[in-house]
Motif scaffolding. Structure first.
Motif, PDB file in Angstrom:
ATOM      1  N   SER A  41       4.822  61.964  30.831  1.00 58.81           N
ATOM      2  CA  SER A  41       3.477  61.546  31.214  1.00 58.81           C
ATOM      3  C   SER A  41       2.486  62.629  30.843  1.00 58.81           C
ATOM      4  O   SER A  41       2.804  63.798  30.769  1.00 58.81           O
ATOM      5  N   GLN A  94       9.285  58.591  33.522  1.00 60.51           N
ATOM      6  CA  GLN A  94       8.471  59.298  32.548  1.00 60.51           C
ATOM      7  C   GLN A  94       8.016  60.654  33.061  1.00 60.51           C
ATOM      8  O   GLN A  94       7.997  61.635  32.329  1.00 60.51           O
ATOM      9  N   ASP A  95       7.711  60.699  34.352  1.00 59.50           N
ATOM     10  CA  ASP A  95       7.337  61.994  34.934  1.00 59.50           C
ATOM     11  C   ASP A  95       8.494  62.972  34.840  1.00 59.50           C
ATOM     12  O   ASP A  95       8.344  64.132  34.476  1.00 59.50           O
ATOM     13  N   GLY A 121       7.651  54.433  27.613  1.00 63.66           N
ATOM     14  CA  GLY A 121       6.688  55.513  27.708  1.00 63.66           C
ATOM     15  C   GLY A 121       6.372  56.140  26.366  1.00 63.66           C
ATOM     16  O   GLY A 121       5.330  56.756  26.210  1.00 63.66           O
ATOM     17  N   LYS A 159       7.354  54.960  35.875  1.00 66.68           N
ATOM     18  CA  LYS A 159       6.501  56.141  35.963  1.00 66.68           C
ATOM     19  C   LYS A 159       7.301  57.361  36.402  1.00 66.68           C
ATOM     20  O   LYS A 159       7.141  58.449  35.857  1.00 66.68           O
ATOM     21  N   GLN A 160       8.161  57.141  37.371  1.00 73.46           N
ATOM     22  CA  GLN A 160       8.992  58.260  37.822  1.00 73.46           C
ATOM     23  C   GLN A 160       9.841  58.793  36.674  1.00 73.46           C
ATOM     24  O   GLN A 160       9.958  60.001  36.475  1.00 73.46           O
TER      25      GLN A 160
END
Lengths: 753, 1146
Positions: free
Chosen positions: A208, A202-203, A280, A199-200
């Motif tokens: 995201s 992708q952020d 992602g 997630k990091q």
């Protein structure tokens, strides 16, 4: 009879890509167990079949939810009632409306015996382009980097124009290059020491949803280009110029490396970002992450060795002494990545070119679990790498890449059989079912596996268990059946399903032992046992595995297997072992056999080339030897031959035959080199040459310095002459086959009594 | 936009920047009670001559009334017209303070419900002051004073007259007063108009005071109607009539003026001085934001007004002041005494009274003592210019007080550092700490180690002692200087700081002459000069390595706001050419400084601009939580080598982000990145940050909007000045360790928490610039000028400053933009020629009159070219055993610099009121000590000020009223924090003009034709009374620049300057004067340019028309008047101060 069985076996292999250890199956569990070699097969799911064009419709499935077997030639069909009975669960099924015209004379292909293997083309669903994500180490020597850049630039011309391509470079930092921008080249940079969650990542890459408010702001163009969403993966045809320039401008990692240090190489983070990026953007879409690295990861998650040069990278010795500080943690990191990639259908290749180890031991799972390639070389600036890399993009008779993605292999069996497991470049999909055995051999506990990347030679070993009870009669109909269903993304981006359904006779081991023995496929059994052995060796202690193997059936090949790098780690680095095992676990039967027992051909004026024993006695002064170990092709000129060549006889017209003799093994070697992947190391040497060791280490040491001297047969001063007649002694402490066999006999007798 | 909260009644004014401002109106009533002075004792003589100026208060009662002053004033002016009468009246019964007090008490808007707000704010001030103020101070304006002002400026006079009218409207109403309604109306009108100079405007002239008085007086007559009060009111009325009277005074002015001028001219050097000055900036959106206190009194006033109105004439009496008339006159009219002095409680009932009375006069004229009779900053400055501007200041003699900062003079270094480098509060230090404590005069030095010099003065010599490095005392490590004593035939020297005896190294040996002086003394700068430099050896370098040349990193916010305002495009365009002007050492052909570029919003973009690239490469770092520098090679480059790539980059940046929607920004990671980049490159350097918004994106240093105006005037107010998080301090510490100086350019549209964002610049020796509501069209020139200056100026990097003193005193406290990790070393990541460090000293032993006291300031720094150097400044001071010597050698400007910085730091830890009280107390103690110990005996009613400190009250009052210590309703929290940190680094000249702005009449320029463009006219005192509505004035305080246009300015003038035909057509808020080819236009523009050239920040011009709503902004800077936020007028404060002193003495 042997002849017919050999033919049968060969036929089956050609048609179905399947080789069973037993071609007549013992009908009860007890008997099967006594056979020692398990009922198993080598399956090459996508075996190249130029004669088999795919059918343009979808398969018909058994309607029983727990079965879903596919209609096949073994099914009983009631043409009048338009019904078919599933040969696995005996469910009776209606044909679908499209089959209304079916009759004895108008059969669909899948009912014809010659279509025991058939391929369906699925038209539904969005087609996604092939994706290639290059992950490039920049901590290379200048010429190495230059060579790699050229190879990468060249590869762009080999990719299909609509394939998506991406570039990540790494050294001390990791850079994800944005390929869509004009003018200024843009990349996202990550610290090479920090483990980031998907997630990091992708952020930080702005992938995201929440991080892209701009897109929400313009709802006008919803899904016009579903794949344009990633600035990091762009169609080759759009950015090949850009990317070529970008690759051309790639610089060596600029951070200074002081004396006595290794460059800081963030391989672990780079792979993590590559996996996160694809996860992602293109989950469940075929994609290759291609890692090119020139050294071990030295920092961050996945580091294998520190940057102090005075601390060498772990050896087998260190590992045995539990002295490999980073190994477990690194392995865990790469396993986690490999599993994530596998879950998303992405495969990871590793191209590691360095003189020292690069951490393949820790990273092997990335390729092994995802079906990626592992290539090991000394430098990117070698033909070994260049040609191997080029061969990745080779095409088949249809002009399609020899690569397939995101495959799922589903195995269905008759009730008397259960699936014990599989060994090969796959991960379990954890699908339990009635045909899954509780006993596991290899990756078990499932009837489905995921193979993220595979080609026409990728071969799995699949192990079964006969579950029929001893007292139970031979099953009705006398045959057991297995169906292999492989769904995959073809290189042309179509979804396809290949179905192979095979059947073998059951035989009562007590009354029909001869039949069973006759139908034994020694080669397949050898490879299957070897895979089991290697599988165990990967997870268990070496000596235990050898002992286990010794307790199993003993055959000649076992002698070589014991000495092979697949089981023997002596003289091999952990990386080398990983590399050899990687290939052993995926090559087809023929190649596997070569790996276990190298082939030795002898060329002489005495006749045409002939295979000779892989024995020191085959090394003679007037012969040329060609050895194929799969990983190496060695041409060895005997002493006399070498002297002749040195004298230049081959250039004299009157000795043209010598010239031809010299040329013959070269031509044969070329033929092998053409076909093999990865490119073998090609060694041209002669008697006394330093590289002759490649040959000497493989042959059976029937004569060693030990026995020669011990027997006192050869006075020191006659040493050399003597060899010319009797072969070359090998400086080794290994025992010869003779000694091995003697020892075995003793053991066999004593254990029998 | 800023929202300013509105008090009960609010008015919104659109300011130039588009800010709407609300203000409450406070009208302060002067106190009624003024006692007619019996005598004025102000003797001009004392002032002029004076070693001291005395204000003699009427002995009469304890409370002398300020009236005294006024009276004097009146007397003088009126001279012709009214004079006698007023006095008479005064003499009458005077209400006296007491009366006054009541008003103060009531502060709260009594009946009127006057603006409570004001009361609140003016904490102590009001009450106390009020009372005090009333005290009777008599100034008897001595005739002399008046004399001085004679009528010179007739023109003014006349002008004024007319102008007077300006308020007239108001006034008139008053006249008629009757109905309450009317009154209110009037009041309202008044207020709105900007409470403009109600007064007799004319006074504009320098000495203004008289004029005002005059006008007042003039009015009296007229007012006669009203009765005695009238005076105040009268003014208005007077316009018609009064003028005549008024004029005279005005005229008086001229003469003075003339005298001034000479002075100016006298200092021919002025121009040269100014020359060097860089473009300065003014505050962020000066207009709006700054305008601090603009308040319109009106509403509240009304109530009272009404009362007043009730009885038209009588109003004054209402207050029950005995002699209404007088009172009125003095305070403005309202004499009724009640009231208020502006500062203090401002809103008093008094206010109302004003209204009632002569509407017009209300504000201004009110209670003044005679403004002309009290010490005039303008006069002091002019006198100093005249007396000291012509001769060079030779530094050879110990303990000399240098000329004022406002005087142009040349310096000859003969052994002590130039006052451009060091100024002290006193050049004669008490020998003992007891004396020092008694006097309460802070002992401080304001040091500007890298101060720029005028071209006529040589920069410090660079001494190279080779490998041995500079010679130092073995014990205290002081550097060789002219005060070291060589003994034993030159083989040894005794340290002048610690008395240690050191051997002279053989290579440094030299024989002594018969006086004991080395024969080579004059060949060696370190033996003969006050300031010089040593080349440092490798021992003085970090890690024992000579430093590499520094680097500049430009870090540009590219979030939505920055793009939309046009900032990014403008900046990138400018940088293309600006990069050719990076600072360089001496005559170096090319700057050694390397540059790098970063853009950012929520993530950072680094650029590789290596010369070998065809295109720049952008590297995005999103990991703001853990910032790092993604590249090494190609980030910091030589401008010439990489020019093509840099140009390409600067062309592309605005395009790349043109469509951005990203509104969030980070801040700390940006600084972190820059610092890491310098660290990676192993060099010192400077970050130029261009930032637009509160950093709310998830990242270290993330901030919340914590602006809470409710905290103002509470014990928690200090929170607003403190950083929100400690993260910035620790970041700053890392920056300092790396020699990373941070300059911050802010472009906020709303609260950005300057208090927190400026922490790093503050601690790293950087600068902060703020442009509120930045719009390219309006603010381009200011921003670009500031940027150019900031980039081009010479900077020292990675500096450490150490101040050594001779035994007996030591440096104990430091103020300025730097970091200190111990108690002695001032660490400056960067230090430029604009930055000043104020150092306070305390006794730790007894000093010796004979040997005096020595200061040595040593600054170790890396030059722009990467050379490591030591700059040494030495200064010898006298010591005294008599307090009188101390007071005789003080410098008020420096004292104010110290006190302002001390107070501004105090607001971090104490309530603002406490800080103000402490300042007042200290000032009172200083003056009381003088009175007690040094002044000849006189009556307690006399206010006696030491000559050197006669401006202390007026200047201190300016500090007390400043936005930081007494903010108006429209002053934002950011503005206060901004000003606070600005003042922290100011030198004496800057604080001087910042607290007491320069107000220059412009039209006079034309009348005195021979004056050259660059010559400034004599200033006038910063009071509305001094403004003539027939004139035009320039006002500047170093940050702001106003051009105030009187309503009655001749058409010809308007045409010449603005190219429009009438006053009404002048665009209010105009920031550029049209370029017209006529002498007046040239002169005015020339004057503006010259003013700007003197300041380090560009001052944006704002044209303010009389009675326009923008005038509120302008009036805020008329610091001798009451401020709308409750600040006391000069007169009132002086009264208050007198009262305090008396209390101390009794």
């Amino acid at each position: 009879t042997m002849a017919t069985y050999l033919e049968f076996i060969q036929q089956n292999e050609e048609r179905d890509g399947v080789r069973f250890s037993w071609n007549v199956w013992p009908s009860s569990r007890l008997e099967a167990t006594r056979m020692v070699v398990p009922l198993a097969c080598l399956l090459t799911p996508l075996k190249e079949r130029p004669d088999l064009p795919p059918v343009q419709y979808e398969p018909v499935l058994c309607s029983r939810p727990t079965c879903k077997a596919i209609l096949n030639p073994l099914c009983q069909v009631d043409y009048r009632a338009k019904l078919w009975a599933c040969n696995f669960c005996f469910q009776r099924n209606q044909f679908p409306p499209a089959y209304a015209g079916i009759s004895e004379v108008n059969q669909p292909a899948e009912l014809m015996p010659q279509f025991s293997t058939i391929e369906y083309m699925i038209q539904r669903g969005a087609q996604s382009p092939l994706i290639f994500l290059y992950v490039v180490d920049t901590c290379l020597e200048e010429d190495d980097l230059q060579a790699l850049k050229e190879s990468l630039q060249m590869s762009l011309s080999l990719l299909p124009p609509d394939a998506l391509v991406g570039l990540i470079t790494f050294g001390r930092m990791v850079q994800v290059h944005e390929l869509s921008c004009e003018g200024i080249s843009k990349s996202y940079v990550f610290r090479g020491t920090k483990d980031l969650t998907a997630k990091q990542i992708q952020d930080m890459l702005g992938l995201s949803k929440t991080a892209m408010p701009m897109q929400q702001a313009r709802p006008a163009q919803p899904q016009e280009h579903p794949f344009a969403s990633s600035r990091f993966l762009q169609p080759v045809h759009k950015i090949d110029m850009n990317l070529t320039d970008l690759l051309g401008e790639l610089q060596r990692d600029p951070w200074p490396v002081t004396q006595g240090k290794r460059p800081l190489r963030s391989t672990g983070v780079a792979l993590s970002i590559a996996v996160g990026l694809l996860e992602g953007t293109f989950p469940n879409t075929g994609a290759r992450i291609m890692l090119f690295t020139g050294g071990p990861p030295t920092q961050g998650p996945g580091m294998v060795v520190g940057d102090e040069l005075k601390v060498p990278i772990r050896s087998w010795h260190d590992i045995e002494k539990d002295n490999a500080r980073f190994m477990k943690k690194a392995t865990k990191h790469y396993e986690m990545l490999a599993n994530r990639a596998a879950t998303n259908g992405h495969c990871i290749d590793i191209y590691a070119c360095a003189l020292d180890q690069t951490g393949l031991l820790e990273m092997k799972c990335c390729t092994n679990l995802t079906g990626g390639h592992m290539v090991m070389g000394d430098s990117f600036n070698t033909s070994l790498f260049k040609q191997t890399f080029q061969r990745i993009f080779s095409k088949d008779f249809n002009g399609d890449f020899r690569m397939a993605f995101g495959a799922t292999l589903d195995v269905k069996t008759s009730r008397e059989l259960k699936i014990a497991g599989a060994i090969g470049p796959c991960v379990s999909l954890n699908v339990k079912g009635p045909c899954v055995s509780e006993n596991e051999l290899g990756v078990g506990g499932t009837s489905q596996w995921k193979i993220c990347g595979l080609d026409s030679t990728s071969t799995l070993g699949i192990y079964f268990e006969v579950v029929n009870q001893h007292n139970a009669p031979v099953p009705q109909g006398g045959r057991g059946a297995i169906q292999f269903v492989t769904q995959y993304q073809h290189a042309s981006t179509q979804r396809r399903v290949r179905v192979t359904t095979i059947a073998r006779n059951w035989a009562d081991a007590q009354s029909q032992l001869r039949h069973i023995e006759a139908a034994f496929d020694q080669e397949a059994a050898a490879v299957l046992m070897a895979r089991l052995g290697v599988f165990r060796a990967e997870s268990e202690e070496g000596p235990d595995v050898l002992r286990w193997l010794d307790r199993q059936l003993i055959r000649l090949f076992m002698f070589h297997l014991r000495r092979s790098p697949f089981l023997q780690v002596f003289n091999n680095s952990p990386d080398e072992s990983s590399y050899y095992r990687h290939h052993f676990a995926r090559q087809d039967l023929t190649q596997s056999l070569i790996m276990i027992q190298p082939i030795l051909y002898s060329y002489s004026f005495h006749g045409p080339p002939e295979p000779v024993l892989l024995d020191s006695s085959s090394i003679l002064a007037d012969r040329i030897l060609l050895m194929d170990t799969f990983f190496q092709i060695v041409i060895y000129l005997g002493e006399t031959i070498a002297q002749w060549r040195k004298a230049g006889y081959q250039d004299m017209p009157e000795y043209e035959n010598f010239k031809h003799l010299l040329q013959a093994p070269l031509d044969d070697a070329q033929e092998i080199l053409q076909a093999r992947f990865p490119m073998p190391r090609y060694i041209n040497t002669e008697h006394g040459g330093s590289q002759a060791r490649f040959l000497l280490s493989k042959v059976n040491p029937s004569q060693t310095h030990n026995n020669l001297y011990a027997w006192g047969q050869i006075p020191a001063n006659t040493f050399i002459t003597e060899f010319q007649e009797t072969g070359a002694p090998i400086l080794t402490d290994d025992v010869s086959l003779q000694v091995f066999m003697d020892h075995l006999k003793k053991l066999a007798v004593s254990s029998a009594s | 936009m800023r929202n300013i909260r509105v008090p009960e009644r609010v008015q919104t004014v659109d300011v130039a920047e588009g800010v709407s401002r609300l203000w409450s109106v406070r009208v302060e009533l002067p106190w009624m009670t003024r006692r007619p002075p019996r005598n004025r004792k102000w003797s001009l003589g004392s002032l002029t001559l004076g070693t001291k100026s005395n204000l003699d208060l009427e002995p009469g009662e304890e409370g002398l009334r300020e009236t005294g002053y006024h009276q004097s004033g009146y007397g003088g002016q009126p001279g012709s017209t009214v004079p006698p009468i007023p006095y008479g009246t005064y003499n009458g019964p005077v209400p006296g303070y007491q009366q006054a007090p009541p008003p103060g008490m009531s502060r709260a808007p009594p009946s009127s419900g006057a603006p409570p707000a004001s009361t609140a704010q003016g904490p102590c001030g009001p009450g106390a002051y009020g009372q005090i103020g009333q005290g009777d101070i008599q100034n008897g304006p001595s005739s002399t004073v008046q004399m001085q002002r004679p009528p010179g400026s007739q023109s003014f006079g006349s002008a004024p007259l007319a102008p007077v009218v300006s308020q007239p409207a108001v006034l008139q109403p008053y006249g008629p007063p009757p109905t309450s309604a009317q009154v209110t109306a009037q009041l309202a009108g008044m207020q709105i108009s900007g409470a403009v100079a109600p007064v007799p405007p004319p006074s504009g002239v320098g000495y203004g005071p008289p004029t005002s008085l005059a006008s007042a007086s003039g009015s009296f007559p007229n007012s006669g109607l009203y009765g005695s009060y009238p005076q105040g009111q009268a003014l208005p009325l007077s316009q018609a009539q009064g003028h005549p009277g008024a004029q005279p005074p005005q005229r008086s002015v001229p003469p003075q003026a003339s005298s001034f001028t000479p002075a100016t001219s006298g200092g021919p050097r002025m121009p040269s001085m100014t020359g060097p000055v860089p473009p300065g900036q003014s505050f962020g959106g000066p207009p709006i934001s700054q305008p601090n206190h603009v308040s319109s009194p009106p509403t509240q006033a009304l109530p009272s007004g009404t009362q007043m109105t009730g009885s038209p004439g009588p109003p004054p009496p209402m207050h029950s002041s005995p002699q209404p008339g007088y009172q009125l006159q003095q305070n403005g009219s309202f004499g009724p005494g009640r009231v208020p002095q502006a500062n203090y409680g401002s809103p008093y009932p008094g206010a109302p009274s004003f209204g009632s009375q002569p509407g017009p006069p209300q504000p201004l004229p009110p209670k003044r003592l005679d403004p002309d009779a009290i010490p005039s900053p303008i006069q002091v400055i002019e006198d100093d210019r005249n007396n000291r501007g012509s001769e060079p200041f030779v530094t050879g003699v110990r303990g000399q007080v240098p000329p004022l900062v406002t005087t142009n003079f040349l310096v000859k270094d003969q052994g002590n550092a130039s006052p451009r480098y060091i100024r002290c509060t006193s050049y004669n230090i008490p020998c003992t700490s007891d004396m020092a404590k008694q006097a309460q005069v802070p002992l401080a030095a304001v040091i500007k180690p890298l101060a720029r010099l005028p071209p006529e003065e040589a920069s410090p010599y660079v001494v190279d002692h080779g490998e041995s490095g500079p010679l130092r005392c073995n014990r205290c490590k002081a550097y060789m200087c002219p005060f070291m004593q060589f003994i034993e035939g030159g083989r040894r020297f005794q340290c002048c700081f610690c008395s240690c005896i050191n051997d002279v190294p053989p290579q440094y040996f030299q024989h002594l002459d018969h006086t004991g002086k080395r024969v080579d003394a004059y060949d060696r700068p370190e033996l003969s000069l006050g300031s010089y430099e040593f080349l440092a050896t490798v021992d003085y370098c970090k890690n024992n390595k000579f430093p590499s040349p520094p680097a500049f990193i430009f870090m540009i916010d590219v979030s939505y706001n920055a793009i939309r305002s046009g900032l990014v495009r403008l900046l990138c365009e400018e940088l293309k050419s600006l990069l050719d002007f990076l600072p360089r050492d001496g005559r170096a052909e090319e700057s050694a400084i390397r540059v790098g570029f970063v853009t950012y919003n929520k993530v950072l973009h680094f650029y590789n601009v290596k010369s070998s690239l065809a295109q720049p490469q952008m590297m995005v770092v999103s990991d703001v939580a853990d910032m790092f520098v993604p590249l090494l090679d190609g980030f910091l480059v030589n401008v010439n080598e990489s020019r093509a790539v840099i140009t390409s980059l600067l062309d592309q940046i605005p395009e790349m982000f043109a469509d951005t929607r990203e509104t969030e920004t980070v801040f700390a990671p940006v600084i972190q990145a820059g610092m890491e980049a310098l660290k990676a490159a192993e060099c010192a350097g400077k970050l130029f940050l261009f930032h637009t918004s509160l950093p709310i994106a998830e990242a270290p240093g993330k901030l919340k909007n914590r602006d809470d105006r409710k905290l103002i005037n509470t014990d928690k107010e200090k929170i607003l000045f403190q950083p929100q998080t400690g993260a910035y301090q620790s970041l700053a510490k890392e920056c300092v360790a790396q020699g990373c100086c941070v300059d911050l350019f802010l472009f906020p549209n709303q609260y950005v928490d300057v208090a927190t964002l400026s922490v790093v610049p503050q601690l790293t020796g950087g600068s902060v610039y703020k442009y509120a509501c930045f719009q390219v069209d309006n603010d381009q020139e200011r921003f670009l000028s500031d940027l150019r200056w900031d980039v081009q100026k010479v900077v020292g990097f990675d500096a450490v400053m150490r101040v050594r003193t001779s035994t007996g005193i030591r440096a104990v406290d430091f103020f300025g933009a730097f970091y200190m990790s111990n108690t002695t070393d001032v660490e400056l990541a960067g230090l430029d020629g604009d930055k000043t460090v104020t150092v306070e000293f305390k006794h730790d032993d007894r000093l010796n009159e004979e040997s005096g006291a020595l200061l040595q300031c040593a600054l170790l720094y890396t030059s722009c070219a990467g050379q490591r150097r030591l700059r040494i400044h030495n200064l010898a001071l006298n010591c005294c055993t008599q307090l009188a010597d101390l007071y005789r050698n003080c410098e008020t400007d420096t004292l104010i610099n110290y006190m302002a910085k001390f107070a501004y730091r105090g607001v971090l830890s104490s309530p603002v009121k406490t800080v103000r009280d402490a300042l007042i107390t200290q000032c009172a103690q200083i003056l009381a000590c003088y009175r007690k110990n040094c002044a000849s005996p006189s009556s307690a009613g006399q206010l006696i000020l030491p000559e050197c400190m006669k401006l202390l009250p007026v200047y201190l009052n300016c500090v007390l009223k400043s936005d930081v210590l007494q903010p108006g309703a429209e002053v934002t929290t950011d503005d206060r924090a901004y000003v606070r940190q600005l003042v922290n680094s100011m030198d004496v000249a800057e604080t001087n003009v910042f607290f007491y702005p320069r107000l220059l009449p412009v039209v006079r320029l034309r009348t005195k034709s021979p004056i050259e463009n660059t010559t400034e006219p004599p200033a006038v005192r910063a009071s509305e009374e001094r403004l003539s509505n027939g004139d035009i004035y320039l006002l500047e305080n170093g940050l702001n620049l106003f051009l105030w246009v009187g309503a009655s300015v001749q058409q010809g003038v308007v045409q010449s300057l603005f190219s429009v035909s009438s006053f009404s057509q002048i665009t209010s808020g105009l920031s550029v004067l049209p370029v017209l080819d006529n002498p007046l236009s040239k002169k005015v523009r020339g004057l503006i340019d010259s003013l700007r050239a003197q300041r380090s920040r560009y001052m944006k011009l704002i044209v303010v028309k009389q009675e326009d709503k923008l005038e509120m902004l302008f009036k805020h800077f008329l610091v001798e008047d009451k401020s709308l936020s409750g600040g006391a007028s000069y007169v009132d404060f002086l009264c208050h101060m007198h009262k305090e002193i008396r209390q101390l003495l009794s």
